[in-house]
Write a protein that holds these residues in place. Structure first.
Motif, PDB file in Angstrom:
ATOM      1  N   ALA A 372      61.790  -3.238  44.694  1.00  0.00           N
ATOM      2  CA  ALA A 372      60.797  -3.146  45.757  1.00  0.00           C
ATOM      3  C   ALA A 372      61.435  -2.907  47.119  1.00  0.00           C
ATOM      4  O   ALA A 372      60.847  -2.244  47.975  1.00  0.00           O
ATOM      5  N   ASN A 373      62.644  -3.435  47.327  1.00  0.00           N
ATOM      6  CA  ASN A 373      63.258  -3.206  48.633  1.00  0.00           C
ATOM      7  C   ASN A 373      64.161  -1.973  48.655  1.00  0.00           C
ATOM      8  O   ASN A 373      64.820  -1.692  49.646  1.00  0.00           O
ATOM      9  N   GLY A 374      64.223  -1.258  47.535  1.00  0.00           N
ATOM     10  CA  GLY A 374      64.929   0.016  47.535  1.00  0.00           C
ATOM     11  C   GLY A 374      66.411  -0.087  47.237  1.00  0.00           C
ATOM     12  O   GLY A 374      67.134   0.906  47.250  1.00  0.00           O
ATOM     13  N   HIS A 393      59.915   1.060  45.523  1.00  0.00           N
ATOM     14  CA  HIS A 393      60.005   1.244  46.957  1.00  0.00           C
ATOM     15  C   HIS A 393      59.527   2.654  47.301  1.00  0.00           C
ATOM     16  O   HIS A 393      58.625   2.838  48.110  1.00  0.00           O
ATOM     17  N   ASN A 394      60.125   3.631  46.690  1.00  0.00           N
ATOM     18  CA  ASN A 394      59.640   5.012  46.824  1.00  0.00           C
ATOM     19  C   ASN A 394      60.106   5.847  45.641  1.00  0.00           C
ATOM     20  O   ASN A 394      61.174   6.432  45.624  1.00  0.00           O
TER      21      ASN A 394
END
Ligand code: ADP
Ligand code: MG
Length: 685
Positions: A372-374, A393-394
């Motif tokens: 989630a935080n990449g 995250h992306n």
């Protein structure tokens, strides 16, 4: 292909005589609406339009005959039966009944004039007809024959042929009155294809005239049948294109190719990409630079080197600070990918992680957080990758390995799960789907009309063909001896136990028993065992040992089907190969023949083999070309099996048959294009 409120969409209960009970029966055979009913086509026909002289009866032919009873008798043979001799001017035939009533006996008494319908066959008294349908005629009456062929529909208990015929006729009338049954196909097209119109085709197929060709109808090759198959294929095709257009309307991240990083990557893999791999890399790379989601299928036979191609695609995403999800069908394969991708990308500073159903809670929590935080660039795993609570995250690229296991529905689902929002509004990740089951062109054009294709044709240099031998399990001793010889030469062997009754437990049990037997027969060998009940860590430990040649022989269930790569293994024994589909056998066999030694695959079948089984194993012996095998598989098993979608109901056509009607597909494709250009409002909503 009809939309909106219309007669054709009315429920069958609007027909006179169809109450809730009957409607329930209808729905058992997949019929809800009038449309369903009129497209419920006969699967065969009977010709009750002419009399056959009894002297002219041929065995295994359905016929109507008319004659006089020469008397009936009950005989007590192996089974008690009632026999009646029926005679006309040309000959005599025996009617035989195993179940009969008193009144039937009377009906058959000497001198009765009888009209019969049934199939003649050789019996103990010459030509006989078992359980014919009989009508007793008055002495001077002429038989009342049908003027059209009799349709036989797929039916169910409580919904007789006769009633079905009546209801179909009523539905056709209703639709004729309401002026529905619209012609969707442009006249030029039906003319060019020499196909009758929709309504005419339906009328013809429900009540074919006396002179219709039964042979043509039986084969599904009558122009009226072809017309409907065409329409069905077209509808399916349009749906896929609609999906595709919908997807293309979304935005996707633009990912320029990181030339320098890709050079570094190529330097470190230790081999040159083949020309085919390089072409696929280019095709994918171009797609990734577009602002629309890629939806591309990467096809390549087992061992053709798809992984490295997908890795370069992954690099293009992560170098642009987007994440990649790589989904594999089994944990073993996911772990193998984890190893390769970690080796490749960790030195470049990217974090690669694993997430499967068996990942422990604590690790899972950490992984999800870093996802989630990449912090994680590439997440590899099984279906768990897209479960509830997994937030990216992306996400820029989704790679799906061995697509045939997933089915088309899941493909669509993934698309949606992968979607996310950023500052520029919603965007979708690119998708790369890899399959080792070469998809026959036929299916490619229909089932996958929504995808683009890249094909790795040809294997990396230095691969040797695998010699395949089919033999009975009565010759197990010889096989055991051969294993010993191969291992004496410093080579390794797989022994694959196949699925029993779809039960994983039984399968594991079988593998355990095999292990014990082989240990007894081959005391000098180091033998390992791998199956689905082992823990992930145990499995990968076993695989590592085999890779490191600390084991000579690996007994396995079909869990090793995909992805396992041990070049020193040169013999594979597959027990009960008749239980597996061709594609699966081909996948398994691809595990050997990866090194420089001559390799063998022994298909150890259990006699007796069905005709089908024999044919399938023959295909395996004769070819190692994945495309040929896929075509054969399609022919022998049908498209649902080949694509693994039988359960999901994808590609279950009512009328069309992808194998039989493949000749129509190029025209279907053309027609779709024409329709979209000329009548977009009609076909594209
Ligand atoms: P699959 O297409 O079945 O997934 P893999 O990607 O697992 O095949 O590749 C099979 C093996 O071939 C791997 O060991 C891989 O390193 C090797 N390989 C891939 N491409 C090449 C190449 N161009 N030259 C030599 N070996 C290659
Ligand atoms: Mg692979």
């Amino acid at each position: 292909m009809n939309t909106g409120d219309s007669t054709i969409e009315l429920p069958v209960s609007t027909l006179s005589g169809v109450g809730p009970k009957l409607a329930e029966k209808f729905s058992q055979i997949g019929i809800q609406t009038l449309q369903d009913l009129i497209f419920h086509l006969p699967f065969r026909y009977q010709d009750r339009t002419r009399l056959t002289p009894i002297g002219g009866l041929q065995p295994s032919q359905d016929a109507v005959i008319c004659g006089y009873s020469k008397g009936s008798d009950i005989v007590f043979g192996r089974r008690r039966s009632l026999l009646c001799r029926l005679q006309d001017d040309t000959g005599t035939v025996t009617l035989r009944f195993f179940h009969f009533s008193k009144s039937q006996q009377i009906q058959l008494q000497t001198g009765s004039k009888l009209l019969c319908y049934g199939e003649a066959r050789h019996g103990s008294s010459g030509l006989e007809i078992y359980h014919p349908e009989i009508t007793r005629l008055a002495d001077n009456a002429e038989p009342n024959l049908d003027d059209r062929l009799t349709p036989i529909y797929p039916a169910t208990e409580g919904l007789s042929q006769k009633r079905l015929r009546t209801f179909v006729a009523e539905a056709m009338n209703k639709l004729d009155e309401s002026g529905e049954l619209p012609e969707l196909l442009p006249v030029e097209l039906t003319q060019k294809l020499r196909m009758p119109g929709l309504k005419d085709s339906l009328l013809y197929l429900h009540r074919p005239p006396q002179n219709a060709s039964l042979a043509e109808l039986d084969e599904g090759e009558h122009p009226a049948q072809q017309r409907l198959a065409f329409e069905e294929l077209l509808a399916h095709h349009l749906t896929l294109i609609r999906n595709r257009n919908r997807l293309r309307a979304h935005r996707a991240p633009v990912l320029p190719a990181p030339a320098a990083k890709i050079e570094i990557f190529k330097q470190q893999i230790g081999f040159e990409l083949t020309a085919a791999q390089a072409r696929c890399v280019r095709e994918i790379s171009d797609d990734l630079t577009q602002p629309r989601p890629m939806l591309r299928l990467l096809q390549g036979d087992v061992g053709s080197g798809k992984t490295v191609v997908s890795a370069i695609a992954a690099l293009q995403a992560i170098a642009n600070d987007y994440q990649v999800a790589l989904m594999a069908p089994t944990e073993i394969l996911a772990e193998q990918h984890l190893l390769s991708f970690t080796n490749w990308f960790q030195p470049m500073g990217f974090k690669v992680a694993l997430l499967t159903g068996k990942t422990r809670a604590k690790t899972r929590r950490e992984t999800l957080e870093q996802l989630a935080n990449g912090r994680i660039s590439i997440l590899i795993g099984t279906h768990a990758l897209f479960q509830e609570g997994v937030e990216y995250h992306n996400l820029g690229l989704v790679i799906i390995d061995e697509q045939h296991r997933f089915g088309v529905h899941q493909r669509l689902e993934l698309r949606d799960k992968g979607s996310s929002s950023d500052n520029n509004g919603e965007h979708y990740p690119h998708q790369l789907i890899m399959t080792a089951t070469p998809i026959p062109r036929t299916l490619a054009m229909s089932a996958y009309a929504d995808l683009d294709f890249s094909v790795i044709d040809g294997l990396p240099p230095g691969r040797k063909p695998v010699t395949t031998v089919v033999l009975s399990d009565k010759r197990r001793d010889e096989v055991v001896e051969r294993i010993q010889n191969i291992c004496n030469l410093g080579r390794q062997v797989y022994w694959v136990c196949t699925l029993i009754e779809e039960s994983e437990n039984l399968q594991c049990q079988a593998a355990e028993d095999t292990l014990i037997n082989l240990q007894a027969a081959l005391p000098g060998l180091r033998i390992g065992l791998i199956h689905g009940r082992l823990k992930a860590a145990e499995k990968s430990k076993m695989m590592d040992q085999f890779k490191a040649h600390q084991l000579d022989l690996l007994v396995a269930t079909t869990v090793i089907e995909v992805g396992v790569d041990v070049p020193n293994a040169s013999l594979m024994v597959i027990e009960n190969p008749e239980r597996l589909g061709l594609a699966q056998l081909h996948q398994l066999r691809g595990r050997v023949g990866r090194g420089d030694a001559e390799s063998f695959c022994l298909l150890l079948y259990h006699a007796p083999l069905s005709q089908h089984g024999k044919e399938r194993l023959k295909v395996m012996r004769e070819t190692s070309d994945g495309f040929v095998i896929a075509e054969k598989d399609l022919e022998l098993r049908g498209p649902g099996e080949v694509l693994g979608t039988r359960q999901t109901g994808d590609l279950q056509f009512r009328i069309a048959d992808l194998v039989r009607d493949q000749g129509l597909l190029p025209e279907v494709k053309l027609a779709a294009i024409q329709l979209m250009e000329n009548q977009p409002q009609r076909v594209m909503h």
